[in-house]
Design an enzyme around this catalytic site. Sequence first.
Site, short mmCIF file in Angstrom:
data_model
loop_
_atom_site.label_atom_id
_atom_site.label_comp_id
_atom_site.label_asym_id
_atom_site.label_seq_id
_atom_site.Cartn_x
_atom_site.Cartn_y
_atom_site.Cartn_z
N ARG A 28 -7.05 5.94 -5.74
CA ARG A 28 -6.78 7.37 -5.89
C ARG A 28 -7.08 7.84 -7.31
NH1 ARG A 28 -0.78 7.76 -3.56
NH2 ARG A 28 -1.14 10.01 -3.71
N ILE B 239 0.86 -1.18 0.00
CA ILE B 239 0.00 0.00 0.00
C ILE B 239 0.90 1.23 0.00
CG2 ILE B 239 -2.02 -1.06 1.05
CD1 ILE B 239 -1.21 -0.03 3.72
N ASP B 240 0.38 2.34 -0.49
CA ASP B 240 1.19 3.54 -0.67
C ASP B 240 1.73 4.08 0.65
OD1 ASP B 240 0.72 3.48 -3.39
OD2 ASP B 240 -0.99 4.84 -3.29
N LYS B 241 2.80 4.81 0.56
CA LYS B 241 3.46 5.39 1.72
C LYS B 241 2.48 6.12 2.64
CE LYS B 241 6.68 9.17 2.81
NZ LYS B 241 5.76 10.30 3.00
#
Length: 345
Positions: free
Chosen positions: A257, A154-156
């Site tokens: 997103r 998962i993204d930062k």
Amino acid sequence: MTNDREEILEDEDELYEHHRIVVDKGQSPLRVDRFLMDRLPNASRTKIQAGIDTESVRVNDKPTKASYKIKPLDVITVSLPHPPRDTDILPENIPLTIVFEDEDLLVLNKPAGLVVHPAHGNWSGTLVNALVYHFQNLPTTRNGTIRPGLVHRIDKDTSGLMVIAKTEYAMTHLARQFFEHSIERTYNALVWGLPDPAEGTITGYIGRSVKDRKVQAIYSDETKGKWAVTHYKTLESLRYVSLLQCNLETGRTHQIRAHLKHIGHPLFNDATYGGDRILRGNPVGSYKAFVENAFKLLPRQALHAKSLGFIHPRTRAWLQFDSDLPDDFQAALDKWRNKIVNDER
């Protein structure tokens, strides 16, 4: 230096290698495990055996045994974690919030701000550095980088649940579940505006934007991206923003997103996709100050991996996990709720 480059290195599906081999007409009988060792670069006997044990190696679309002797024109399909390349990763004592652990795997709650794996601009201080410190002999994946235990990412600046494999067997079994999109993942997202309809499905081919390589765009042309599906449902409407539940069918880079941006409802305070400015309401006076304060409470995109469900690799039991919204997300959500209540007085 920003970490956006790290975030768009690959889709989750690209953590695995997928092969389809049609056996030559002149092939003599040979055990399938030996055949694959000769045909797959850097594939060890252990990795191939794990693939066979977890039914990730199939012959003519049926699970096989290592002793099966291949025949001419057999069709062999393989879905395995990528083999590693020799790369040193420095162990770092970074605290982990573990919600479940056994001998095969662990489920952790990743905080926002923690990069998942080392990459350009982030060679230390990542989840992988923490995993190497806290656990010994985790299986590795991805040809080009060692990523102990990782079967997804998962993204930062997204928070939430992740599953980590502790054995080669678990890695391969979970890899197949992600490849087949049978793992259930639910995200909570705070977005600008009120989606209409309130519940629906977003589809399209996701690929890098030609205008900005850090951003993913949605295309109707299959040559420009990879097919992606996101289901969403409005949980709460707050006039200017909405709390959504999003369920993933695919694991594309920045999928939620990019999809929400595509339908005109970017994530609240998502700087990469334009959600870090006032998109609903008149951006002046007390309302402007209110939104700016909400941005300070939640200084990242409003996205949280809330629940995770999958089949346990060894017991075959269905495991389901749920997590609370982190404090920053909850604080911003409560602030919006309070505003709506006060405005209605």
